[in-house]
Enzyme design. Structure first.
Site, short mmCIF file in Angstrom:
data_model
loop_
_atom_site.label_atom_id
_atom_site.label_comp_id
_atom_site.label_asym_id
_atom_site.label_seq_id
_atom_site.Cartn_x
_atom_site.Cartn_y
_atom_site.Cartn_z
N LYS A 112 1.68 -3.48 7.39
CA LYS A 112 1.89 -3.71 5.95
C LYS A 112 3.36 -3.57 5.57
O LYS A 112 3.80 -4.15 4.57
CB LYS A 112 1.03 -2.72 5.15
N THR A 124 0.80 -1.22 0.00
CA THR A 124 0.00 0.00 0.00
C THR A 124 0.83 1.27 0.00
O THR A 124 1.92 1.31 0.58
CB THR A 124 -0.92 0.00 1.24
N GLU A 184 0.20 3.63 1.80
CA GLU A 184 0.31 4.06 3.19
C GLU A 184 1.71 3.81 3.75
O GLU A 184 2.11 4.41 4.75
CB GLU A 184 -0.72 3.33 4.06
N TYR A 226 -1.75 0.12 10.89
CA TYR A 226 -2.02 -0.55 9.61
C TYR A 226 -0.79 -0.50 8.72
O TYR A 226 -0.33 -1.54 8.21
CB TYR A 226 -3.21 0.15 8.92
P1 NAP Z 1 -11.63 -4.60 1.90
O1 NAP Z 1 -12.78 -4.27 1.00
O2 NAP Z 1 -11.61 -4.09 3.30
O3 NAP Z 1 -11.50 -6.21 1.91
C1 NAP Z 1 -10.70 -6.84 2.87
C2 NAP Z 1 -10.95 -8.33 2.77
O4 NAP Z 1 -10.16 -8.99 3.77
C3 NAP Z 1 -12.42 -8.74 3.06
O5 NAP Z 1 -12.75 -9.83 2.24
C4 NAP Z 1 -12.37 -9.19 4.51
O6 NAP Z 1 -13.37 -10.11 4.87
C5 NAP Z 1 -11.01 -9.87 4.51
N1 NAP Z 1 -10.45 -10.07 5.86
C6 NAP Z 1 -10.30 -9.14 6.83
N2 NAP Z 1 -9.75 -9.72 7.92
C7 NAP Z 1 -9.57 -11.03 7.62
C8 NAP Z 1 -9.08 -12.15 8.33
N3 NAP Z 1 -8.65 -12.04 9.59
N4 NAP Z 1 -9.01 -13.34 7.69
C9 NAP Z 1 -9.48 -13.48 6.42
N5 NAP Z 1 -9.97 -12.46 5.71
C10 NAP Z 1 -10.01 -11.25 6.30
O7 NAP Z 1 -10.25 -4.14 1.23
P2 NAP Z 1 -9.91 -3.82 -0.30
O8 NAP Z 1 -10.11 -2.38 -0.54
O9 NAP Z 1 -10.55 -4.83 -1.17
O10 NAP Z 1 -8.33 -4.05 -0.30
C11 NAP Z 1 -7.75 -5.31 -0.60
C12 NAP Z 1 -6.32 -5.34 -0.08
O11 NAP Z 1 -5.56 -4.30 -0.70
C13 NAP Z 1 -6.18 -5.11 1.42
O12 NAP Z 1 -5.10 -5.90 1.85
C14 NAP Z 1 -5.83 -3.64 1.54
O13 NAP Z 1 -5.11 -3.40 2.73
C15 NAP Z 1 -4.99 -3.45 0.29
N6 NAP Z 1 -4.99 -2.11 -0.31
C16 NAP Z 1 -6.18 -1.53 -0.65
C17 NAP Z 1 -6.17 -0.29 -1.26
C18 NAP Z 1 -7.45 0.40 -1.66
O14 NAP Z 1 -7.40 1.62 -1.90
N7 NAP Z 1 -8.56 -0.31 -1.79
C19 NAP Z 1 -4.94 0.35 -1.54
C20 NAP Z 1 -3.76 -0.29 -1.18
C21 NAP Z 1 -3.79 -1.54 -0.59
P3 NAP Z 1 -14.86 -9.60 5.25
O15 NAP Z 1 -15.54 -9.33 3.92
O16 NAP Z 1 -15.42 -10.76 5.99
O17 NAP Z 1 -14.70 -8.35 6.06
N1 GDD Z 2 -12.60 7.05 6.31
C1 GDD Z 2 -12.76 8.37 6.43
N2 GDD Z 2 -13.93 8.86 6.95
N3 GDD Z 2 -11.76 9.17 6.02
C2 GDD Z 2 -11.95 10.51 6.11
C3 GDD Z 2 -13.13 11.07 6.62
C4 GDD Z 2 -14.17 10.21 7.07
O1 GDD Z 2 -15.22 10.63 7.53
N4 GDD Z 2 -13.01 12.43 6.57
C5 GDD Z 2 -11.82 12.70 6.04
N5 GDD Z 2 -11.16 11.54 5.77
C6 GDD Z 2 -9.79 11.44 5.22
C7 GDD Z 2 -8.86 10.53 6.02
O2 GDD Z 2 -8.35 11.23 7.17
C8 GDD Z 2 -7.80 10.24 4.96
O3 GDD Z 2 -6.85 11.27 4.92
C9 GDD Z 2 -8.59 10.25 3.64
O4 GDD Z 2 -9.87 10.84 3.94
C10 GDD Z 2 -8.81 8.87 3.02
O5 GDD Z 2 -9.33 8.02 4.02
P1 GDD Z 2 -9.88 6.54 3.67
O6 GDD Z 2 -10.87 6.62 2.59
O7 GDD Z 2 -10.28 5.91 4.97
O8 GDD Z 2 -8.61 5.82 3.03
P2 GDD Z 2 -7.07 5.77 3.48
O9 GDD Z 2 -6.31 6.61 2.50
O10 GDD Z 2 -6.89 6.03 4.90
O11 GDD Z 2 -6.73 4.22 3.26
C11 GDD Z 2 -7.14 3.53 2.06
O12 GDD Z 2 -6.12 3.63 1.09
C12 GDD Z 2 -4.89 2.99 1.44
C13 GDD Z 2 -3.92 3.20 0.27
O13 GDD Z 2 -3.37 4.48 0.32
C14 GDD Z 2 -7.45 2.08 2.44
O14 GDD Z 2 -8.02 1.44 1.32
C15 GDD Z 2 -6.18 1.33 2.82
O15 GDD Z 2 -6.47 -0.06 2.98
C16 GDD Z 2 -5.15 1.51 1.68
O16 GDD Z 2 -3.94 0.86 2.02
#
Ligand code: NAP
Ligand code: GDD
Length: 349
Positions: free
Chosen positions: A159, A131, A133, A155
């Protein structure tokens, strides 16, 4: 011969999209799902149903990233060609509340998978969901594969371990194990607790008259928001490489939370003007004066990552990958989906 993939986190946003993508390519797909007291397979139920009758290629297995013997047994049974480790406690803010659990799933989970590969002598290619992050507030934007890491949350710290242990196992044991360093990617399947989906869902409710105000935290954070469908294709391309590696996948453009809000409201013809500062800042309808956005300190994080914007030159060069869906199209698609869900009286996921 058809390939077999094992996807952890297959019930999440990326897991569901990746399952559909790989099934579309003719793969057998085995997904890990967690036991839950309420349904958690909504994002993949249609895939399960579609492949049950004639073409049984989608399988769900109970399991958990905290359960090493479960992972070992499943990998031994499934013997996949490719493993996509997407499972994680993926919410940055929540990780401050559950740091130990987050480390167990997000750091130790990948180690358990790598150990299972080593013990079983499985010749499978592994993708680790790393990520942006990891960068924290470490330095200049855009961030690339050579930018130093400086994680700012439990987190990101978990990671970081996962990133390095993946690289260590690649070097020590010759595993085809790669990291995708993905910047934020979204879609209508995004969970509602992430800011983009929270915004589009609440703005849709305001449109339907079932809500009138959206409560947010830091409006000034900047993120490189791409479409999850583009991210999925990048993951697959990483795994298809002859050699494993670490790749940034990003759009190269960043936007503030504030501008995401303005764009979302523009889809329901509400122009927003901002007033005040800090906790007292408000977003008003520019014509009626009605307050539609307020700040709630509960959404501030103990430590914030201010600006993420990625440089995906390496992925463009080596994978031939580049994002196809623009930011404006992403917001339009999410708004349309949430407005339609509101018309059907549905809101989740
Ligand atoms: P998500 O929607 O939160 O999905 C997370 C998945 O992990 C869900 O299927 C969840 O199951 C499962 N999970 C959580 N805890 C678990 C456990 N203890 N054992 C088995 N499964 C578990 O996340 P996503 O956005 O699809 O992201 C996928 C991956 O990419 C994650 O590793 C995230 O950290 C990483 N990532 C995401 C982003 C982004 O912007 N989306 C960016 C960078 C990296 P449930 O459905 O039961 O909750
Ligand atoms: N969730 C959330 N809720 N975020 C908020 C809010 C709110 O009400 N208001 C402002 N924010 C700001 C957060 O402080 C952060 O700076 C930004 O919006 C994005 O927050 P999220 O959407 O929660 O995503 P993230 O950037 O913290 O994390 C996501 O992206 C990562 C990759 O950069 C997640 O998908 C992580 O799993 C992933 O690794």
């Amino acid at each position: 011969m058809k390939k077999t993939a094992f996807i952890t986190g297959c019930t999440g946003q990326d897991g569901a999209l990746l399952s559909a993508y790989l099934l579309g390519k003719g793969y057998y797909v085995h997904g890990l799902k967690r036991r839950s007291s309420s349904p958690n397979t909504e994002r993949v139920d249609h895939l399960y149903q579609a492949t049950q009758v004639k073409d049984r290629r989608f399988f769900l297995h109970y399991g958990d990233m905290t359960d090493a013997t479960n992972l070992l047994r499943l990998l031994n049974e499934v013997r996949p060609d490719e493993i996509y480790n997407l499972a994680a406690q993926s919410h940055v803010h929540v990780s401050f509340e559950t740091p130990e659990y987050t480390a167990n799933v997000d750091a130790m989970g990948p180690l358990r998978l790598l150990e299972a590969l080593r013990i079983l002598k499985l010749d499978a290619k592994l993708y680790q969901a790393s990520t942006s992050e990891l960068y924290g507030n470490s330095g200049p934007c855009p961030q690339s594969e050579t930018t130093p890491f400086a994680p700012c949350s439990p987190y990101a710290t978990a990671k970081l371990y996962a990133y390095w242990i993946t690289l260590n196992y690649r070097q020590a044991y010759g595993l085809h194990a790669s990291n995708g360093i993905l910047f934020n990617h979204e879609s209508p399947l995004r969970a509602q607790t992430f800011v983009t989906r929270k915004i589009t869902q609440e703005v849709a409710k305001i449109y339907h008259g079932t809500s009138d105000c959206l409560y947010l935290g830091n409006l000034n954070a900047k993120r490189d928001w791409g479409h999850a469908q583009d991210a999925i294709e990048g993951m697959w391309r990483i795994v298809q490489q002859a050699q494993p590696g670490d790749y940034v996948l990003a759009t190269g453009q960043s936007h503030t939370v504030r501008s995401f809000v303005e764009l979302a409201f523009s889809h329901i013809d509400i122009p927003i003007i901002w007033e005040g500062e800090g906790l007292h800042e408000l977003g008003r309808h520019a014509h009626t004066g009605k307050v539609h956005i307020r700040i709630d300190p509960r959404y501030f994080r103990p430590n914030e990552v201010h600006h993420l914007c990625g440089d995906a030159s390496k992925a463009r060069r080596e994978l031939g990958w580049s994002p196809r869906i623009r930011f404006e199209e992403l917001v339009a698609e999410m708004m349309k989906a949430d407005i339609e869900k509101g018309l059907r009286g549905a809101c989740a996921p």
